[in-house]
Design a protein around this motif. Structure first.
Motif, short mmCIF file in Angstrom:
data_model
loop_
_atom_site.label_atom_id
_atom_site.label_comp_id
_atom_site.label_asym_id
_atom_site.label_seq_id
_atom_site.Cartn_x
_atom_site.Cartn_y
_atom_site.Cartn_z
N PRO A 197 -15.17 19.34 -76.24
CA PRO A 197 -14.69 18.44 -75.18
C PRO A 197 -13.98 17.17 -75.67
N ILE A 225 -10.82 15.34 -73.96
CA ILE A 225 -11.11 14.68 -72.67
C ILE A 225 -11.98 13.43 -72.89
N VAL A 226 -12.94 13.53 -73.80
CA VAL A 226 -13.80 12.37 -74.08
C VAL A 226 -12.93 11.19 -74.53
N LYS A 277 -10.66 9.87 -71.69
CA LYS A 277 -11.43 9.06 -70.75
C LYS A 277 -11.60 7.62 -71.27
N TRP A 297 -9.19 17.16 -64.76
CA TRP A 297 -9.82 15.85 -64.97
C TRP A 297 -9.03 14.75 -64.26
N SER A 334 -9.56 14.88 -60.53
CA SER A 334 -10.89 14.44 -60.08
C SER A 334 -11.06 12.92 -60.28
#
Lengths: 378, 75
Positions: free
Chosen positions: B15, B18-19, B22, B50, B53
């Protein structure tokens, strides 16, 4: 340092599916990916929350998780499931497992199951690719073997043959596949066997192959397990079935247990409808009801027998398979050309790969094969 | 396009892209654009979902020699 989270392998999960054991699946892929394709079992419960919605903490989902059964966290490749699993363990949960290798491993897992002994000491194995619903076969007799509709995981067949102490002499594809990448050519190269393909499906291929034509008879082992080719167009123009040892009918993607093959994946649905009709309603009708049908796919877990195999007598399918019981030709035409399910992921690129026109690397091949097979109409 | 920040997530497996994204999006203001480079095959569908959302907009993406590039406007 904390201990790494426990993992379940694809093989362990496959056993749980086949034994109908309970399991709670926490799938942390996107909603679209989950809706499209997941680990299917009537005895599993599911919760889908994308991992990126859990990065700030998992507290909010704790009350949706059971305490009385194992929870398997699932993602695409195993990285995010490990992260989410560790977060859950930090919250004190002790029934958490991460799915090692993720849906990639699930797509690639093959479970070999013995279908039966053949005459003259031969054996027949079915390789169940449970995540994608693909079925391939190995016919073994007297030190020799033939493989039918091999997946790209060619090591599995080569290693299995080695364990049995047999040499793979022949590799067949019943047709040019559109849902998965064939391992046929590679397996033949690896083992020095002959790669057979129906010539009508092979007009654009870029490699040498042996022409598999109607009436061709190939013998495996000295004690003769015969593989008779039976031209059966409809899913593709070249689709060919096999009668093995006078007992088993390998139908490829023409006839499944609870559905029939779709004629549109090579872009010629209208042209091939009547071929499909002719194969199912005339050619197959002339065969013995006692033949055991062994297809190249299953779509739903209900099609699996108690022992995990996918097999049924042709006579039973004539009675029970809806696709074999449509009297009206127009109704049949409508069913197989209208309102078809979505096509398999990347099916055009997969066909080109199987023709040898493009050569994607392993990672790309995995990505192309994501999702269910979608070769049937019901 | 006016890019405020570039995030290099090449070579990272899910992941992590995306981590990192973010974290990086916290460093740009609403309406500004973050450019992300990744090599993970799953990055496209994950970043798209992502962004949606999180109320951000994926303005554009392209593949260049095995590197996926994304431009996300912070919501």
């Amino acid at each position: 340092m904390k201990l790494a989270i426990r993992e379940m392998t694809a093989k362990q999960v496959a056993k749980k599916v086949m034994n109908k054991e309970e399991l709670f699946i926490l799938d942390v892929r996107t909603e679209d990916a989950f809706q499209d394709w997941k680990i299917e079992s009537a005895s599993f419960d599911y919760l889908n929350i994308p991992y990126f919605d859990l990065l700030d903490g998992v507290e909010e989902i704790l009350d949706q998780l059971p305490e009385d059964k194992d929870i398997l966290v699932v993602c695409a490749k195993g990285g995010s499931s490990q992260m989410v699993g560790e977060m859950l363990e930090e919250e004190g949960l002790t029934n958490i497992y991460s799915f090692g290798g993720g849906m990639k491993a699930w797509s690639e897992h093959l479970e070999p199951i013995k279908v039966n002994d053949l005459n003259n000491g031969g054996e027949l194995y079915q390789f169940v690719r449970i995540g994608k619903g693909c079925l391939s076969y190995m016919v073994v007799s007297d030190g020799e073997a033939a493989v039918i509709d091999a997946t790209r995981m060619t090591d599995v067949y080569a290693d299995f043959a080695k364990e049995l102490g047999v040499d793979i002499k022949h590799v067949f594809d019943t047709h040019l596949h559109a849902d998965h990448i064939s391992g046929g050519r590679q397996l033949a190269e690896l083992t020095g066997g002959t790669y057979w393909l129906p010539p009508k499906d092979a007009t654009e291929v870029t490699f040498e192959y042996a022409k598999l034509e109607d009436g061709e008879n190939v013998t495996v082992g000295n004690t003769t397990i015969d593989i008779n080719a039976l031209y059966s167009p409809g899913h593709t123009i070249g689709s060919t079935s096999f009668v093995v040892d006078n007992q088993y009918l390998m139908t490829g993607d023409i006839l499944f247990i609870d559905s029939i093959g779709r004629p549109d994946l090579a872009g010629e649905a209208e042209d091939w409808v009547m071929d499909l009709r002719e194969t199912l309603y005339t050619r197959y009708q002339e065969l013995s009801d006692e033949l055991i049908v062994l297809p190249a796919h299953f779509m739903i877990m209900d099609e699996l027998n108690e022992d995990g195999t996918v097999a049924e007598k042709l006579g039973v399918l004539f009675n029970q398979n809806h696709g074999l019981n449509i009297e009206d030709q127009d109704e049949f035409r409508k069913m197989v050309t209208e309102n078809l399910p979505p096509q398999p992921n990347a099916y055009e690129e997969i066909r080109e790969t199987n023709m040898g026109k493009i050569n994607p690397d392993d990672e790309k091949q995995r990505e192309m094969e994501v999702g269910p097979n979608r070769c049937a109409v019901r | 396009m006016n890019v405020s920040k570039v995030l290099d997530a090449k070579g990272l497996a899910c992941p992590m892209p995306i981590v990192k994204t973010k974290k990086a999006i916290k460093d740009v203001e609403s309406g500004e654009v973050l450019e992300i480079h990744a090599t993970d095959q799953g990055a496209k569908s994950d970043l798209t979902a992502w962004a949606k959302s999180g109320g951000h907009e994926l303005l554009q993406h392209e593949e260049d020699n095995g590197v996926f590039k994304f431009w996300i406007q912070k919501g």
